[in-house]
Design an enzyme around this catalytic site. Structure first.
Site, PDB file in Angstrom:
ATOM      1  N   GLU A 121      -1.929  -8.690   4.737  1.00  0.00           N
ATOM      2  CA  GLU A 121      -1.927  -8.944   6.193  1.00  0.00           C
ATOM      3  C   GLU A 121      -3.289  -8.728   6.840  1.00  0.00           C
ATOM      4  O   GLU A 121      -3.585  -9.298   7.907  1.00  0.00           O
ATOM      5  CB  GLU A 121      -0.869  -8.074   6.875  1.00  0.00           C
ATOM      6  CG  GLU A 121      -1.239  -6.640   7.146  1.00  0.00           C
ATOM      7  CD  GLU A 121      -1.387  -5.740   5.922  1.00  0.00           C
ATOM      8  OE1 GLU A 121      -1.984  -4.662   6.044  1.00  0.00           O
ATOM      9  OE2 GLU A 121      -0.883  -6.135   4.843  1.00  0.00           O
ATOM     10  N   HIS A 140      -3.547  -5.105   0.752  1.00  0.00           N
ATOM     11  CA  HIS A 140      -3.033  -5.463   2.078  1.00  0.00           C
ATOM     12  C   HIS A 140      -3.226  -6.954   2.358  1.00  0.00           C
ATOM     13  O   HIS A 140      -4.271  -7.353   2.895  1.00  0.00           O
ATOM     14  CB  HIS A 140      -3.793  -4.699   3.162  1.00  0.00           C
ATOM     15  CG  HIS A 140      -3.466  -3.254   3.272  1.00  0.00           C
ATOM     16  ND1 HIS A 140      -2.538  -2.763   4.171  1.00  0.00           N
ATOM     17  CD2 HIS A 140      -3.976  -2.185   2.618  1.00  0.00           C
ATOM     18  CE1 HIS A 140      -2.487  -1.444   4.058  1.00  0.00           C
ATOM     19  NE2 HIS A 140      -3.342  -1.071   3.120  1.00  0.00           N
ATOM     20  N   CYS A 153       0.832  -1.210   0.000  1.00  0.00           N
ATOM     21  CA  CYS A 153       0.000   0.000   0.000  1.00  0.00           C
ATOM     22  C   CYS A 153       0.869   1.265   0.000  1.00  0.00           C
ATOM     23  O   CYS A 153       1.454   1.612  -1.018  1.00  0.00           O
ATOM     24  CB  CYS A 153      -0.989  -0.015   1.157  1.00  0.00           C
ATOM     25  SG  CYS A 153      -2.329   1.184   0.956  1.00  0.00           S
TER      26      CYS A 153
END
Length: 322
Positions: free
Chosen positions: A247, A245, A134
């Site tokens: 994660e 993202h 990002c």
């Protein structure tokens, strides 16, 4: 620009041949994650607000889930600090966030130094991977384009999406190692979490010269149907970037109107785990280590405890540093 870029890529490709001939493996990879200045929302619920940087715990858990350990990289340190880490870590990560990608922020200044060190190490024959997520992806594009911004405003916050792969996507390290079922998930299902207001369009990816040095592997579309680069990798060096993202799929759980699009399906979790595994395996191809066990232990994230911050910020937990 194109001629100079082609020459640079040829030199980098030659360097990669040397890298591939010289790298060794480690089964104890340690990945450095760059910190950044905390927002007011992160500090809001804390009695002690005297912290200068943070890392969202989801990034730490993400790479730990793939068998790697993590070292927090502090901002506003001298060059010797980052040079020392570049000699001892097995990989670097530029996480997402809300800092400036220029040298006006501690995140941007440290990122520029680390990017320089990573490129220099790889050109010397040291396989040292770098991933940007990002904001980190955006900083990679800024640094690789000669510290010039080519980003366009876009509307892609709190949006789950699929990846529209490029015609030659299988001619890449990321996708050639991806299991067929995971490729199906990323292409056919909304398995990527997006939280960004700036995008690299395919047009600007070419105009900036990035296309001469990086492969555009996949795009996505924002809420206004603007197409943007979602995934890229360097043609020669182990440098990778995702606008989405990975994660968050596994480790971010806030469920209000600003965070309810994070995909938590088994397929989305499998996609996230693949990206964690991929980069951890990249880090395993570097055999650097700290000079002593004491120095290694002192550097690890285990010396810090995460704070619960979900009530005031979009992160479930963060690590905070003085």
């Amino acid at each position: 620009m194109a001629g100079k870029a082609s020459t640079a890529v040829a030199l980098l490709a030659g360097a990669l041949c040397c890298v591939q001939a010289q790298f060794d493996f480690t089964l104890r990879p340690i990945i450095g994650i760059l910190s950044q200045h905390p927002s007011d929302s992160i500090l809001e619920g804390l009695e002690d607000k005297n912290y200068t940087s943070y890392i969202a715990a989801s990034y730490v858990k993400h790479f730990e889930s793939a068998g790697a350990r993590v070292v927090p990289i502090l901002i506003n340190q001298d060059d010797a600090y980052y040079e020392n880490l570049a000699k001892h870590l097995n990989g670097f990560v530029f996480p997402g966030g809300a800092s400036s990608i220029t040298s006006s922020s501690g995140y941007g200044a440290a990122g520029a130094k680390i990017y320089q060190l990573v490129r220099e190490a790889n050109l010397r024959g040291v396989y040292l991977p770098l991933w940007g997520t990002c904001l980190g992806f955006e900083m990679l594009t800024y640094l690789a384009a000669g510290e010039k911004k080519w980003l366009a405003s876009c509307n892609a916050s709190n949006k789950a999406d699929r990846l529209n792969v490029s015609a030659d996507y299988m001619d890449s390290r990321i996708f050639t190692q991806m299991p067929d079922n995971v490729i199906g998930f990323v292409r056919l299902m909304d398995t990527t979490a997006n939280y960004h207001k700036w995008c690299m369009t395919p047009e600007n990816f070419t105009l900036s010269g990035l296309a001469d040095e990086f492969k555009l592997l996949a795009t996505s579309y924002d809420f206004d149907d603007l197409e943007y680069v979602a995934l890229m990798e360097h043609v020669a060096l182990p440098i990778f970037g995702s606008q989405f993202h990975p994660e968050k799929n596994q480790f971010e759980w806030k469920d209000d109107s600003k965070h309810d699009a994070i995909p938590h399906s088994p397929q989305a979790v499998g996609v996230a785990q693949y990206f964690a595994n991929f980069f951890a395996n990249q880090a395993r191809q570097n055999n650097q280590k700290f000079p002593t066990e004491e120095e290694e232990t002192a550097a690890l994230i285990y010396n810090y405890e995460p704070f619960f911050t979900q009530e005031t910020s979009g992160f479930v937990q963060v690590y905070l540093f003085r």
